[in-house]
Design an enzyme around this catalytic site. Structure first.
Site, short mmCIF file in Angstrom:
data_model
loop_
_atom_site.label_atom_id
_atom_site.label_comp_id
_atom_site.label_asym_id
_atom_site.label_seq_id
_atom_site.Cartn_x
_atom_site.Cartn_y
_atom_site.Cartn_z
N MET A 30 0.84 -1.20 0.00
CA MET A 30 0.00 0.00 0.00
C MET A 30 0.88 1.25 0.00
O MET A 30 0.41 2.36 0.30
CB MET A 30 -0.94 -0.01 1.20
CG MET A 30 -1.91 -1.20 1.14
SD MET A 30 -3.44 -0.94 2.03
CE MET A 30 -2.85 -0.77 3.69
N GLY A 31 2.16 1.07 -0.32
CA GLY A 31 3.04 2.23 -0.46
C GLY A 31 3.57 2.77 0.86
O GLY A 31 3.51 2.10 1.88
N LEU A 33 6.72 3.23 1.34
CA LEU A 33 7.62 2.08 1.46
C LEU A 33 8.71 2.31 2.49
O LEU A 33 9.18 3.43 2.69
CB LEU A 33 8.26 1.78 0.09
CG LEU A 33 7.28 1.45 -1.03
CD1 LEU A 33 8.05 1.15 -2.32
CD2 LEU A 33 6.37 0.28 -0.67
N HIS A 34 9.08 1.22 3.15
CA HIS A 34 10.15 1.24 4.15
C HIS A 34 10.96 -0.04 4.00
O HIS A 34 10.68 -0.87 3.12
CB HIS A 34 9.57 1.40 5.56
CG HIS A 34 8.46 0.43 5.87
ND1 HIS A 34 8.69 -0.92 6.00
CD2 HIS A 34 7.12 0.60 6.03
CE1 HIS A 34 7.55 -1.53 6.26
NE2 HIS A 34 6.58 -0.63 6.28
N HIS A 37 9.29 -3.43 3.35
CA HIS A 37 8.92 -3.69 1.95
C HIS A 37 10.16 -3.99 1.11
O HIS A 37 10.14 -4.86 0.25
CB HIS A 37 8.24 -2.45 1.35
CG HIS A 37 6.98 -2.02 2.03
ND1 HIS A 37 6.88 -0.84 2.72
CD2 HIS A 37 5.76 -2.60 2.12
CE1 HIS A 37 5.66 -0.69 3.20
NE2 HIS A 37 4.96 -1.76 2.85
N GLN A 61 -10.38 -2.66 2.05
CA GLN A 61 -9.89 -3.36 3.24
C GLN A 61 -9.84 -2.46 4.47
O GLN A 61 -9.41 -2.89 5.54
CB GLN A 61 -8.53 -4.01 2.99
CG GLN A 61 -7.35 -3.05 2.89
CD GLN A 61 -6.09 -3.78 2.47
OE1 GLN A 61 -5.96 -4.22 1.34
NE2 GLN A 61 -5.14 -3.92 3.39
N LYS A 149 4.93 -9.60 9.44
CA LYS A 149 4.32 -8.49 10.20
C LYS A 149 2.79 -8.62 10.18
O LYS A 149 2.12 -8.32 11.16
CB LYS A 149 4.77 -7.18 9.56
CG LYS A 149 3.94 -5.97 9.83
CD LYS A 149 4.32 -5.37 11.16
CE LYS A 149 3.62 -4.08 11.47
NZ LYS A 149 2.42 -3.78 10.77
N GLN A 153 -2.79 -12.11 7.72
CA GLN A 153 -2.98 -11.85 6.29
C GLN A 153 -2.28 -12.93 5.46
O GLN A 153 -2.83 -13.41 4.45
CB GLN A 153 -2.41 -10.48 5.94
CG GLN A 153 -2.40 -10.17 4.45
CD GLN A 153 -2.02 -8.73 4.20
OE1 GLN A 153 -2.86 -7.85 4.28
NE2 GLN A 153 -0.76 -8.49 3.88
P1 AMP Z 1 1.59 -2.90 3.42
O1 AMP Z 1 2.13 -1.89 2.47
O2 AMP Z 1 1.63 -2.47 4.84
O3 AMP Z 1 0.25 -3.46 2.98
O4 AMP Z 1 2.60 -4.13 3.36
C1 AMP Z 1 2.95 -4.75 2.16
C2 AMP Z 1 3.70 -6.02 2.47
O5 AMP Z 1 4.88 -5.70 3.22
C3 AMP Z 1 2.87 -6.98 3.34
O6 AMP Z 1 3.11 -8.32 2.92
C4 AMP Z 1 3.41 -6.72 4.72
O7 AMP Z 1 3.29 -7.81 5.59
C5 AMP Z 1 4.87 -6.44 4.42
N1 AMP Z 1 5.45 -5.65 5.49
C6 AMP Z 1 5.01 -4.47 6.01
N2 AMP Z 1 5.76 -4.07 7.05
C7 AMP Z 1 6.71 -5.03 7.21
C8 AMP Z 1 7.81 -5.21 8.13
N3 AMP Z 1 8.07 -4.33 9.09
N4 AMP Z 1 8.56 -6.31 8.00
C9 AMP Z 1 8.29 -7.22 7.03
N5 AMP Z 1 7.30 -7.12 6.14
C10 AMP Z 1 6.51 -6.05 6.22
#
Ligand code: AMP
Length: 284
Positions: A30-31, A33-34, A37, A61, A149, A153
């Site tokens: 969902m962007g 990014l860190h 990601h 969602q 994390k 999901q």
């Molecule tokens: P999101 O952008 O939050 O929907 O996350 C996209 C993907 O990155 C999902 O599969 C998350 O589980 C994964 N993700 C988000 N934060 C972390 C993190 N701190 N460590 C590992 N994976 C992550």
């Protein structure tokens, strides 16, 4: 890296890539990014010929309108980060592009969605399953990368892949944390400085619970954890569960599990954060 906004354009590219025998890795996000990601993206570029990342803040969602509205959107910065990790295509569609009509599709994941995030965020996993199915159909990846994390999901998507016979491999990577233990999350950007100082309490609570798991009844650990977190008026615990690591069903006592997961959701100020920790009981 090419930025694509239209489903039809991405379909054409994916069709040509697959005809050419290329293996496609996909990282849905969902962007904002860190590093969490980026580890998924690096794994994908290592393990596949082509990496596609999606950045889409999926409205279906979110069960809370203000959470959707305030979700961080940093597309220009995301693009520059994606270029550093060798991503080939960024799919960044509008909500209208993904949902030309309102989706009325209903998924059911049985016991798996009756607990934790499913219980506290009605409709959340229906929205996740809808968008992930749509993205898998368009991107047709060989491998798709997710983070621990969002443990529940991953379990939902695994069930979805099996139930709908998606021809792809799911890959899950561990949670990436800040130096003070806070799980990286796009929502951390919304914390004030004072709240950011408090947020690592969630991980500290998980660590303490893990250390006490074999010594104290789960009920006692839950009560102590709630008390500890509520010492700060800015933290509001939504749930803490000790669950079977495979079924994600909450446990009242440990009885023969090889591995359990400790899962927590709490508001820090207005920002809802989740975290979890896997505990291998065979080793401890
Ligand atoms: P999101 O952008 O939050 O929907 O996350 C996209 C993907 O990155 C999902 O599969 C998350 O589980 C994964 N993700 C988000 N934060 C972390 C993190 N701190 N460590 C590992 N994976 C992550």
């Amino acid at each position: 890296m090419e930025v694509i906004e239209q489903v039809s354009a991405l379909r054409a590219i994916v069709g040509a890539l697959r005809c050419g025998g290329k293996r496609i890795g996909f990282v849905p996000t969902m962007g904002a990014l860190h590093e969490g990601h980026l580890q998924l993206l690096r794994a994908s570029t290592r393990e596949n010929d082509i990496t596609i990342c999606s950045v889409f803040v999926n409205p279906t969602q979110f069960n809370n309108a203000s959470d959707y509205k305030l979700y961080p959107r940093t597309l220009e910065h995301d693009i520059s980060l994606l270029q550093t990790v060798g991503c080939n295509y960024l799919f960044a569609p509008s909500a209208e592009e993904i949902y030309p009509q309102q989706s009325v599709l209903q998924f059911s994941f049985g016991a798996l969605e009756a607990v934790m995030e499913g219980e506290h965020r009605p409709g959340h996993f229906n929205g996740v399953a809808t968008v992930v199915s749509k993205l898998f159909h368009v991107v047709q990846p060989h491998k798709a990368y997710f983070g621990q994390k969002d443990l529940q999901q991953v379990a939902i998507v695994r069930q979805l892949v099996q139930a709908l016979s998606f021809d792809l491999e799911l890959v899950c990577f561990p949670t990436v944390r800040e130096a003070d233990g806070l799980a990286m999350s796009s929502r951390n950007k919304r914390l004030s400085d004072a709240q950011r100082q408090l947020a690592p309490q969630l991980y500290k609570a998980l660590q303490l619970a893990a250390a006490e798991l074999q010594q104290k009844p789960i009920e006692t650990i839950k009560n102590e954890l709630a008390q500890q977190l509520h010492q700060s008026s800015e933290i509001r615990l939504e749930y803490f569960e000790v669950v079977d690591a495979l079924t994600l069903q909450p446990l009242e006592k440990i009885s023969g599990q090889d591995e359990v997961a400790l899962c927590i959701a709490a508001f820090v100020g207005e920002v809802r954060l989740i975290d979890n920790m896997l505990v291998n009981l065979k080793e401890s």
